[in-house]
Design a protein around this motif. Sequence first.
Motif, mmCIF file in Angstrom:
data_model
loop_
_atom_site.group_PDB
_atom_site.id
_atom_site.type_symbol
_atom_site.label_atom_id
_atom_site.label_comp_id
_atom_site.label_asym_id
_atom_site.label_seq_id
_atom_site.Cartn_x
_atom_site.Cartn_y
_atom_site.Cartn_z
ATOM 1 N N LEU A 242 44.038 71.482 23.706
ATOM 2 C CA LEU A 242 42.832 71.654 22.888
ATOM 3 C C LEU A 242 41.606 71.659 23.799
ATOM 4 N N ALA A 243 40.795 72.701 23.658
ATOM 5 C CA ALA A 243 39.558 72.782 24.440
ATOM 6 C C ALA A 243 38.403 72.556 23.478
ATOM 7 N N LYS A 244 37.662 71.479 23.726
ATOM 8 C CA LYS A 244 36.591 71.131 22.797
ATOM 9 C C LYS A 244 35.253 71.420 23.445
ATOM 10 N N SER A 245 34.478 72.302 22.829
ATOM 11 C CA SER A 245 33.143 72.567 23.343
ATOM 12 C C SER A 245 32.287 73.134 22.223
ATOM 13 N N TYR A 246 31.019 72.738 22.203
ATOM 14 C CA TYR A 246 30.086 73.329 21.240
ATOM 15 C C TYR A 246 29.107 74.244 21.973
ATOM 16 N N ASN A 247 29.482 74.605 23.218
ATOM 17 C CA ASN A 247 28.640 75.458 24.037
ATOM 18 C C ASN A 247 29.281 76.851 24.065
ATOM 19 N N LYS A 248 28.559 77.850 23.536
ATOM 20 C CA LYS A 248 29.153 79.195 23.365
ATOM 21 C C LYS A 248 29.613 79.808 24.684
ATOM 22 N N LYS A 249 28.849 79.567 25.735
ATOM 23 C CA LYS A 249 29.214 80.125 27.046
ATOM 24 C C LYS A 249 30.583 79.564 27.471
ATOM 25 N N ARG A 250 30.762 78.239 27.266
ATOM 26 C CA ARG A 250 32.024 77.615 27.676
ATOM 27 C C ARG A 250 33.182 78.011 26.762
ATOM 28 N N ILE A 251 32.886 78.156 25.469
ATOM 29 C CA ILE A 251 33.943 78.562 24.527
ATOM 30 C C ILE A 251 34.494 79.922 24.962
ATOM 31 N N LYS A 252 33.576 80.824 25.306
ATOM 32 C CA LYS A 252 33.949 82.182 25.732
ATOM 33 C C LYS A 252 34.748 82.129 27.037
ATOM 34 N N GLU A 253 34.324 81.213 27.897
ATOM 35 C CA GLU A 253 34.970 81.041 29.208
ATOM 36 C C GLU A 253 36.404 80.500 29.041
ATOM 37 N N ASN A 254 36.573 79.541 28.121
ATOM 38 C CA ASN A 254 37.872 78.876 27.968
ATOM 39 C C ASN A 254 38.993 79.821 27.561
ATOM 40 N N ILE A 255 38.647 80.895 26.869
ATOM 41 C CA ILE A 255 39.671 81.839 26.409
ATOM 42 C C ILE A 255 40.233 82.637 27.601
ATOM 43 N N LYS A 256 39.553 82.554 28.755
ATOM 44 C CA LYS A 256 40.006 83.283 29.956
ATOM 45 C C LYS A 256 41.163 82.583 30.660
ATOM 46 N N VAL A 257 41.654 81.528 30.043
ATOM 47 C CA VAL A 257 42.750 80.746 30.632
ATOM 48 C C VAL A 257 44.013 81.595 30.831
ATOM 49 N N PHE A 258 44.084 82.715 30.096
ATOM 50 C CA PHE A 258 45.272 83.580 30.201
ATOM 51 C C PHE A 258 45.125 84.647 31.294
ATOM 52 N N ASP A 259 43.991 84.635 31.990
ATOM 53 C CA ASP A 259 43.724 85.701 32.954
ATOM 54 C C ASP A 259 44.176 85.400 34.386
ATOM 55 N N PHE A 260 44.685 84.190 34.618
ATOM 56 C CA PHE A 260 45.110 83.861 35.993
ATOM 57 C C PHE A 260 46.261 82.867 35.930
ATOM 58 N N GLU A 261 46.860 82.629 37.099
ATOM 59 C CA GLU A 261 48.002 81.712 37.146
ATOM 60 C C GLU A 261 47.868 80.766 38.340
ATOM 61 N N LEU A 262 48.288 79.520 38.146
ATOM 62 C CA LEU A 262 48.274 78.553 39.253
ATOM 63 C C LEU A 262 49.596 78.641 40.009
ATOM 64 N N SER A 263 49.539 78.449 41.324
ATOM 65 C CA SER A 263 50.771 78.486 42.122
ATOM 66 C C SER A 263 51.505 77.153 41.985
ATOM 67 N N LEU A 264 52.739 77.110 42.474
ATOM 68 C CA LEU A 264 53.509 75.863 42.471
ATOM 69 C C LEU A 264 52.795 74.773 43.252
ATOM 70 N N ASP A 265 52.182 75.174 44.371
ATOM 71 C CA ASP A 265 51.438 74.202 45.186
ATOM 72 C C ASP A 265 50.234 73.648 44.428
ATOM 73 N N ASP A 266 49.547 74.539 43.708
ATOM 74 C CA ASP A 266 48.421 74.089 42.876
ATOM 75 C C ASP A 266 48.904 73.054 41.863
ATOM 76 N N MET A 267 50.011 73.386 41.191
ATOM 77 C CA MET A 267 50.548 72.509 40.141
ATOM 78 C C MET A 267 50.914 71.141 40.725
ATOM 79 N N LYS A 268 51.546 71.163 41.915
ATOM 80 C CA LYS A 268 51.937 69.900 42.580
ATOM 81 C C LYS A 268 50.711 69.072 42.945
#
Length: 297
Positions: A242-268
Motif C-alpha cells: 500500500l502506497a499512502k500519499s495525498y501528494n499528487k506528484k507522488r501518487i503519479k510517481e508511485n504507479i511507475k513501480v512497474f517500470d523497472f526491476e531490482l537486481s538480486l544484489d539490490d534485493m539482498k
Amino acid sequence: MDPKGQRVKLNDGHFIPVLGFGTAESKEVLKSEALEVTKFAIEVGFRHVDSAHLYQNEEQVGQAIRSKIADGTVKREDIFYTSKLWCTFLRPELVRPALEKSLKNLQLDYVDLYIIHFPLAMKALEKCKDAGLTKSIGVSNFNHKQLEKILNKPGLKYKPVCNQVECHPYLNQSKLLDFCKSHDIVLVAYGALGSQRIKGWVNLNHPVLLEDPVLCAIAKKHKQTPALVVLRYQIQRGVVVLAKSYNKKRIKENIKVFDFELSLDDMKAIDGLNRNIRYYEFLIGVSHPEYPFSEEY
C-alpha cells in the motif's frame, strides 16, 4: 500473478492488485481531499483502494470511486476496495451492521476485502462473505500464532486471504512472509514507506526510512526515488504493498513501480537493512492478551 505482474491470486480465487492506494490521513487533512486524491489515484492507474471505518473518509472515497465509474474511467469490477472492522465492533452481532454501515457510506453494493484486527469475529465475517457483502475476508496485525489459531479452528469455512501488517526494509517480516506464503495467505504491507510520522500514531524517535543511504544509492543507480525502490522491493518478494500519499506528484510517481526491476544484489542489500524497527507500535493494546507484537513474528 497475472501476465503484467500487477495482480496476485488470493486463496479464494479472487485477484488483488499488488499496488494499493492507502487513504488513511492525519486529522488535519480535510476530508474533501480524500475525494480529490482518490479520484486522481484512479485516474493515474491505481485499481486497489484501501480504507476503513476508522479513517472516517469512506463517504468521500466511495464518492471518488463512483464518480470514476460514472465517467467511464473504470467499471466497479476493476476496483479492488478494502475496508476494515474496527475493534469496537468485534462482537459477532455487530460485525455485519458495521460492514453495512461502511457500504452505506460508500454507496457500494459490496467491498472486495473486509479485514479484522483481532482473531475474534471470524464466524461473523464468514457470514458477511456468504451474504455477498464482501468478496474476500482477511486479517490485519496477526502474528503467526494467531494465524495458526484461525487456520486450526474446527469448522473454518474460509481461510483469511491476507494478513495486512506493517512491513518495510527496517521491518521486513521475512519469517511472517514465509509462514503466510506456506499457507497461501498474501502479506499486505502498510507503513511500507516507513510511515508519514503522524504524531500520536508513530514512534518519532526512529530513523527516517527513505533517507537510508543504501536505499538512496540503489535509487540513484536506477534513476528512481527511494520510495519507488521500497515499493518495488515488496512487489518482487511477493508482497502486496500500500502506497499512502495525498501528494499528487507522488501518487503519479508511485504507479511507475512497474517500470523497472531490482537486481538480486539490490534485493539482498535491502534485505540486509532489517532491524525490527516498528513505527506503529499500537501501545494502547499492549496489555491485551491478544497484543500481536510480543511474538517474534
